[in-house]
Design a protein around this motif. Structure first.
Motif, short mmCIF file in Angstrom:
data_model
loop_
_atom_site.label_atom_id
_atom_site.label_comp_id
_atom_site.label_asym_id
_atom_site.label_seq_id
_atom_site.Cartn_x
_atom_site.Cartn_y
_atom_site.Cartn_z
N PHE A 169 0.81 -1.30 0.20
CA PHE A 169 0.04 0.21 -0.03
C PHE A 169 1.00 1.37 0.07
O PHE A 169 0.50 2.09 -0.54
CB PHE A 169 -1.03 0.01 1.14
CG PHE A 169 -2.04 -0.62 0.70
CD1 PHE A 169 -3.27 -0.17 0.52
CD2 PHE A 169 -2.31 -2.24 1.01
CE1 PHE A 169 -4.48 -0.68 0.43
CE2 PHE A 169 -3.48 -2.87 0.95
CZ PHE A 169 -4.63 -2.21 0.60
N ASN A 217 -8.19 -1.73 5.77
CA ASN A 217 -9.15 -0.54 5.56
C ASN A 217 -8.28 0.71 5.95
O ASN A 217 -8.40 1.57 5.20
CB ASN A 217 -10.37 -0.79 6.51
CG ASN A 217 -11.56 -1.66 5.89
OD1 ASN A 217 -11.34 -1.96 4.78
ND2 ASN A 217 -12.24 -2.14 6.92
N THR A 220 -5.84 1.57 3.28
CA THR A 220 -6.54 1.84 2.29
C THR A 220 -6.77 3.29 2.32
O THR A 220 -6.59 4.23 1.42
CB THR A 220 -7.94 1.26 1.87
OG1 THR A 220 -7.47 -0.27 1.67
CG2 THR A 220 -8.61 1.81 0.61
N SER A 224 -4.21 6.42 0.26
CA SER A 224 -5.18 6.94 -0.78
C SER A 224 -4.33 7.61 -1.79
O SER A 224 -5.06 7.73 -2.98
CB SER A 224 -6.35 7.31 -0.07
OG SER A 224 -6.22 8.73 0.53
#
Length: 235
Positions: A169, A217, A220, A224
């Protein structure tokens, strides 16, 4: 003469959007395991496999290839946790598909780029990786390049998976190491894995699974703005 640029790919680069130094690449080390007819009962009996046969574990690539062809070696945990290492595409790796198709010419030499992982098959991908941790001596930012493991994850499961997900991520790309590999030696089941597998008496497995969903979550939302993270594979 062709040469590999593995070392170039585990140095650092700056992420342009906020000037944060991150590793250019996380190098995935393909993982395999040696199978035996019946599990060894204790550490000493496990050790005897290698003591009695110096070739019990493959040392060289050709040894590993022969071991997999004889079905004495398999991709690590492929028979019980296919998601753990499937993204590495070890079958392709065993066929020496180690490099990207394109190469660069520099001073009469061709530089090959080791194969990049284009997408993750699963959020449960947990390869063994080589990645720089310390910043360069010229860096103005003394913080480690690689995030720490999240200490909320404890016991047997999900700690390595969460770390890989964090790197992904964060925008760290992943490539697969050519030719070299690791092989898991059989050993008795650990006490922490027994706790993990005992769903009736322990809630550890369930708690870590729930925490991991929350963690994804959180990642994420936090990252972003990162547009170069390795995506999930379609389908």
């Amino acid at each position: 003469v062709a040469k590999d640029n593995v070392m170039d790919q585990i140095t650092m680069a700056k992420r342009s959007n906020n000037d944060v130094e991150i590793p250019v690449n996380a190098i995935v080390v393909p993982a395999f395991e040696r199978k035996v007819d019946s599990p060894c009962s204790d550490v000493e009996s496990c050790r005897r496999y290698l003591q009695n046969d110096s070739k019990f574990l493959p040392l060289l690539f050709e040894d590993l290839k022969e071991c997999t062809e004889d079905k004495d070696c398999i991709v690590f945990q492929a028979d019980m946790n296919w998601e753990g290492h499937h993204t590495t595409q070890s079958e392709k790796w065993l066929k020496k598909h180690w490099y990207e198709s394109s190469s660069k010419e520099k001073e009469g030499e061709k530089t090959r780029t080791i194969r990049q992982i284009k997408c993750f098959d699963s959020l449960r991908y947990e390869p063994y990786i080589v990645i720089p941790w310390c910043p360069s001596s010229k860096s103005s930012n003394p913080r480690p390049l690689t995030p720490y493991y999240d200490e909320r994850f404890y016991g047997y499961g999900k700690n390595k998976i969460q770390h890989i997900s964090h790197l992904r991520f964060r925008g760290v790309p992943f490539s697969v190491l050519p030719q070299s590999f690791v092989v898991h030696h059989p050993h008795p089941e650990s006490s922490v894995k027994q706790v993990w597998n005992n769903h009736k008496k322990n809630s550890l497995h369930r708690n870590m699974d729930l925490l991991y969903r929350e963690y994804i979550n959180d990642l994420t939302e936090k990252y972003s703005d990162v547009d170069n993270a390795v995506p999930q594979c379609d389908g």
